[in-house]
Design a protein around this motif. Structure first.
Motif, PDB file in Angstrom:
ATOM      1  N   ILE A   5      -0.945  -8.938  -9.261  1.00 11.76           N
ATOM      2  CA  ILE A   5      -1.455 -10.022  -8.721  1.00 11.76           C
ATOM      3  C   ILE A   5      -1.513  -9.774  -7.304  1.00 11.76           C
ATOM      4  O   ILE A   5      -2.540  -9.857  -6.480  1.00 11.76           O
ATOM      5  N   TYR A   6      -0.338  -9.095  -6.611  1.00 11.58           N
ATOM      6  CA  TYR A   6      -0.070  -8.948  -5.210  1.00 11.58           C
ATOM      7  C   TYR A   6      -1.127  -7.977  -4.593  1.00 11.58           C
ATOM      8  O   TYR A   6      -1.981  -8.017  -3.784  1.00 11.58           O
ATOM      9  N   PHE A   7      -0.959  -6.750  -5.465  1.00  8.84           N
ATOM     10  CA  PHE A   7      -1.832  -5.658  -5.058  1.00  8.84           C
ATOM     11  C   PHE A   7      -3.417  -5.846  -5.286  1.00  8.84           C
ATOM     12  O   PHE A   7      -4.256  -5.340  -4.429  1.00  8.84           O
ATOM     13  N   ASN A   8      -3.858  -6.961  -6.040  1.00  2.28           N
ATOM     14  CA  ASN A   8      -5.211  -7.027  -6.132  1.00  2.28           C
ATOM     15  C   ASN A   8      -5.728  -8.341  -5.309  1.00  2.28           C
ATOM     16  O   ASN A   8      -6.725  -9.047  -5.354  1.00  2.28           O
ATOM     17  N   SER A   9      -4.906  -8.905  -4.467  1.00  3.59           N
ATOM     18  CA  SER A   9      -4.906 -10.021  -3.516  1.00  3.59           C
ATOM     19  C   SER A   9      -5.748  -9.608  -2.386  1.00  3.59           C
ATOM     20  O   SER A   9      -5.759  -8.254  -2.036  1.00  3.59           O
ATOM     21  N   GLN A  10      -6.457 -10.513  -1.709  1.00  3.55           N
ATOM     22  CA  GLN A  10      -7.276 -10.133  -0.557  1.00  3.55           C
ATOM     23  C   GLN A  10      -6.168  -9.871   0.589  1.00  3.55           C
ATOM     24  O   GLN A  10      -6.591  -8.865   1.479  1.00  3.55           O
ATOM     25  N   THR A  11      -5.149 -10.375   0.615  1.00  3.60           N
ATOM     26  CA  THR A  11      -4.403 -10.126   1.924  1.00  3.60           C
ATOM     27  C   THR A  11      -3.830  -8.441   1.802  1.00  3.60           C
ATOM     28  O   THR A  11      -3.899  -7.941   2.761  1.00  3.60           O
ATOM     29  N   PHE A  12      -3.544  -7.992   0.601  1.00  2.00           N
ATOM     30  CA  PHE A  12      -3.234  -6.520   0.472  1.00  2.00           C
ATOM     31  C   PHE A  12      -4.543  -5.713   0.744  1.00  2.00           C
ATOM     32  O   PHE A  12      -4.402  -4.912   1.360  1.00  2.00           O
ATOM     33  N   SER A  13      -5.627  -5.956   0.184  1.00  2.00           N
ATOM     34  CA  SER A  13      -6.842  -5.200   0.289  1.00  2.00           C
ATOM     35  C   SER A  13      -7.411  -5.290   1.556  1.00  2.00           C
ATOM     36  O   SER A  13      -7.938  -4.239   1.952  1.00  2.00           O
ATOM     37  N   LEU A  14      -7.192  -6.344   2.430  1.00  2.00           N
ATOM     38  CA  LEU A  14      -8.144  -6.496   3.646  1.00  2.00           C
ATOM     39  C   LEU A  14      -6.999  -6.237   5.002  1.00  2.00           C
ATOM     40  O   LEU A  14      -7.371  -6.050   5.901  1.00  2.00           O
ATOM     41  N   ILE A  15      -5.646  -6.415   4.748  1.00  2.00           N
ATOM     42  CA  ILE A  15      -4.565  -6.119   5.866  1.00  2.00           C
ATOM     43  C   ILE A  15      -3.756  -5.094   5.720  1.00  2.00           C
ATOM     44  O   ILE A  15      -3.550  -4.184   6.412  1.00  2.00           O
ATOM     45  N   ILE A  16      -2.777  -5.214   4.497  1.00  2.00           N
ATOM     46  CA  ILE A  16      -1.744  -4.317   4.150  1.00  2.00           C
ATOM     47  C   ILE A  16      -2.394  -2.922   3.949  1.00  2.00           C
ATOM     48  O   ILE A  16      -1.754  -1.851   4.562  1.00  2.00           O
ATOM     49  N   LEU A  17      -3.478  -2.685   2.961  1.00  2.00           N
ATOM     50  CA  LEU A  17      -3.814  -1.333   2.752  1.00  2.00           C
ATOM     51  C   LEU A  17      -4.474  -0.648   3.773  1.00  2.00           C
ATOM     52  O   LEU A  17      -4.166   0.690   4.348  1.00  2.00           O
ATOM     53  N   PRO A  18      -5.379  -1.455   4.733  1.00  2.00           N
ATOM     54  CA  PRO A  18      -5.983  -0.653   5.873  1.00  2.00           C
ATOM     55  C   PRO A  18      -4.689  -0.212   6.944  1.00  2.00           C
ATOM     56  O   PRO A  18      -4.805   0.824   7.624  1.00  2.00           O
ATOM     57  N   VAL A  19      -3.663  -1.099   7.131  1.00  4.90           N
ATOM     58  CA  VAL A  19      -2.587  -0.912   7.965  1.00  4.90           C
ATOM     59  C   VAL A  19      -1.929   0.595   7.525  1.00  4.90           C
ATOM     60  O   VAL A  19      -1.454   1.069   8.234  1.00  4.90           O
ATOM     61  N   LEU A  20      -1.787   0.381   6.047  1.00  6.18           N
ATOM     62  CA  LEU A  20      -1.203   1.832   5.591  1.00  6.18           C
ATOM     63  C   LEU A  20      -1.827   3.150   5.562  1.00  6.18           C
ATOM     64  O   LEU A  20      -1.304   4.170   5.880  1.00  6.18           O
ATOM     65  N   ILE A  21      -3.230   3.162   5.409  1.00  5.32           N
ATOM     66  CA  ILE A  21      -4.036   4.114   5.980  1.00  5.32           C
ATOM     67  C   ILE A  21      -4.162   4.387   7.240  1.00  5.32           C
ATOM     68  O   ILE A  21      -3.944   5.587   7.647  1.00  5.32           O
ATOM     69  N   PHE A  22      -4.219   3.522   8.126  1.00  4.01           N
ATOM     70  CA  PHE A  22      -4.239   3.566   9.512  1.00  4.01           C
ATOM     71  C   PHE A  22      -2.816   4.494   9.869  1.00  4.01           C
ATOM     72  O   PHE A  22      -2.805   5.574  10.457  1.00  4.01           O
ATOM     73  N   THR A  23      -1.820   4.015   9.534  1.00  2.67           N
ATOM     74  CA  THR A  23      -0.447   4.737   9.559  1.00  2.67           C
ATOM     75  C   THR A  23      -0.399   6.057   9.059  1.00  2.67           C
ATOM     76  O   THR A  23       0.248   7.065   9.608  1.00  2.67           O
TER      77      THR A  23
END
Length: 200
Positions: A5-23
């Protein structure tokens, strides 16, 4: 279930994952810059290590972008990380300041004071007379550690502001006279940049 549920949430896909890609892009581009630096200095053992982690991190980042081709945020994070990684890599390269440089100085003005000041600071100096396009000149050569370049340029400008000078990187040098530093820990990979006075 909770993780799914967490990995499929909008928070993960719109905030956390882009930050991880950026880093990730910052890290892998920085590693790429350092790898090129070590290659140019002939560090055949360190460069492959940086190359391994560089491509590993890049694969992790590009995989996320390729699986979400419709998400513009990932594109921006990927490109932004590349730009920031380039900046960080150059910044670290300047701070590490590894390597040796040769400074060539050509001046019409009497250069004894400049030569003596460089010698008093611990730099090895070779000077001789030459003939320029407009008359006699004095040529001064000194080999310095890269981290000392600002100090040497400041000395040149202080004693002869109109002197022409050029600075080039030296791939390797067998001997040299450099300002004596207090002994301390030096990584094994950097021992090749240590040079001692002849006879020591």
């Amino acid at each position: 279930m909770v993780y799914s549920i967490y990995f499929n949430s909008q928070t993960f896909s719109l905030i956390i994952l882009p930050v991880l890609i950026f880093t990730s892009r910052i890290i892998d581009v920085t590693f790429g810059t350092l790898r090129i630096i070590f290659i140019s200095r002939g560090e055949k053992f360190i460069a492959p290590v940086f190359g391994f982690f560089e491509i590993l991190i890049w694969l992790l980042a590009i995989a996320q972008v390729m699986t979400n081709l419709t998400n513009v945020t990932y594109y921006l994070a990927y490109a932004g990380g590349f730009a920031m990684g380039t900046f960080v890599g150059i910044y670290l390269e300047e701070k590490l300041a590894m390597g040796i440089l040769i400074v060539r100085i050509i001046t019409k003005k009497e250069a004894n004071e400049l030569v003596e000041n460089l010698k008093s600071k611990g730099y090895g100096v070779t000077s001789f007379d030459g003939q320029g396009a407009r008359g006699p000149v004095k040529l001064i050569f000194t080999t310095i550690k890269r981290k000392d370049v600002d100090k040497v340029v400041e000395i040149i400008k202080r004693f002869n502001p109109k002197a022409f000078y050029s600075i080039e990187e030296v791939r390797s040098a067998s001997e040299g006279i450099f300002p004596v530093k207090k002994p301390g820990f030096i990584p094994a990979s950097l021992h090749r940049y240590r040079h001692t006075r002849p006879g020591k």
